[in-house]
Design an enzyme around this catalytic site. Structure first.
Site: not given
Length: 260
Positions: A57-59, A61
């Site tokens: 996941l994106d940081q 998110t």
């Protein structure tokens, strides 16, 4: 047996896989520099030495992340993600009132935000690397009650790590979305949505919602000057995962309520 490290929430544990809860602001894997070594995978390794990364996941998110235990499980789970056999859903809040009957959004879309100019030069390929084939997304029917964004995404090489909608260089990218509720954040009209990525491009959900003109609240990369400050964090949370267990083939479902 090692205790679960502080700040690490485990939703499921067995001999083949882990389902963890990643907080917003934490990397999934180590970054460059000593200050970026604390991450979800490092915390997991302190408790499960055989834990291996399957997806990220994106940081910014938060939400559910699957990790494998051992190379065999990692290979099977990675195949399941690559072959789109894992159902993923995200909760988000976007700026503005999103029409639940907007229908499909696809090219041509030159008037959309984040659309690359046709004259943008293609970056020179790096030594030893060939550009991967574009391919096509299978035209699966859209589930009832869902709408679709079908816009190709490419790296914006001059502004990395940003991504951009690009008809010429972009990879096929598809997101399903569903309006859930109309809300107000800091006196601004917003819409709570469910998002389901069919493909898994970097920043896909964030780019696609921004391209619709409804950026996710708190998005410092793709939000406008107003919506990026309407929330203290990116309002994007991986709330649902459904996948086959790599050992037993049992269908597993995991839920995580959005913390916003």
């Amino acid at each position: 047996m090692n205790e679960i490290p502080e700040g690490l929430v485990c939703r499921h544990e067995d001999e083949d896989l882990l389902v963890l809860e990643k907080p917003a602001g934490l990397l999934c894997v180590p970054g460059r520099g000593h200050d970026k070594q604390d991450c979800l995978s490092a915390r997991a390794l302190r408790r499960w030495p055989d834990a291996l990364v399957v997806h990220r996941l994106d940081q910014a998110t938060s939400g559910l992340v699957v990790m494998a235990r051992g190379l065999h499980s990692q290979r099977l789970l990675s195949q399941a993600f690559a072959q789109r056999q894992v159902e993923k859903r995200y909760a988000a809040v976007v700026a503005g009132r999103l029409d639940p009957l907007a229908g499909q959004v696809s090219l041509p879309a030159a008037s959309l935000p984040y659309f690359a100019e046709q004259a943008r030069p293609e970056p020179a390929p790096r030594r030893g690397m060939a550009r991967p084939p574009e391919g096509r997304i299978p035209a699966d029917p859209v589930p009832a009650g869902w709408q679709v964004v079908d816009l190709p995404i490419a790296a914006d090489w001059e502004r990395r790590p940003l991504r951009i909608i690009d008809a010429r260089l972009g990879k096929p990218s598809r997101t399903l979305w569903q309006a859930v509720a109309q809300e107000t954040w800091n006196s601004h009209a917003c819409t709570r949505v469910l998002l389901s990525p069919v493909t898994g491009r970097t920043h896909q959900l964030r780019v696609h919602m921004a391209a619709l003109g409804h950026p996710i609240l708190g998005d410092a990369l793709y939000g406008d000057e107003n919506s990026s400050g309407w929330a203290p964090r990116l309002l994007l949370h991986a709330c649902h995962l459904a996948l086959r267990h790599p050992g037993t083939q049992e269908l597993l479902h995991f839920e995580s309520p959005a913390p916003f």
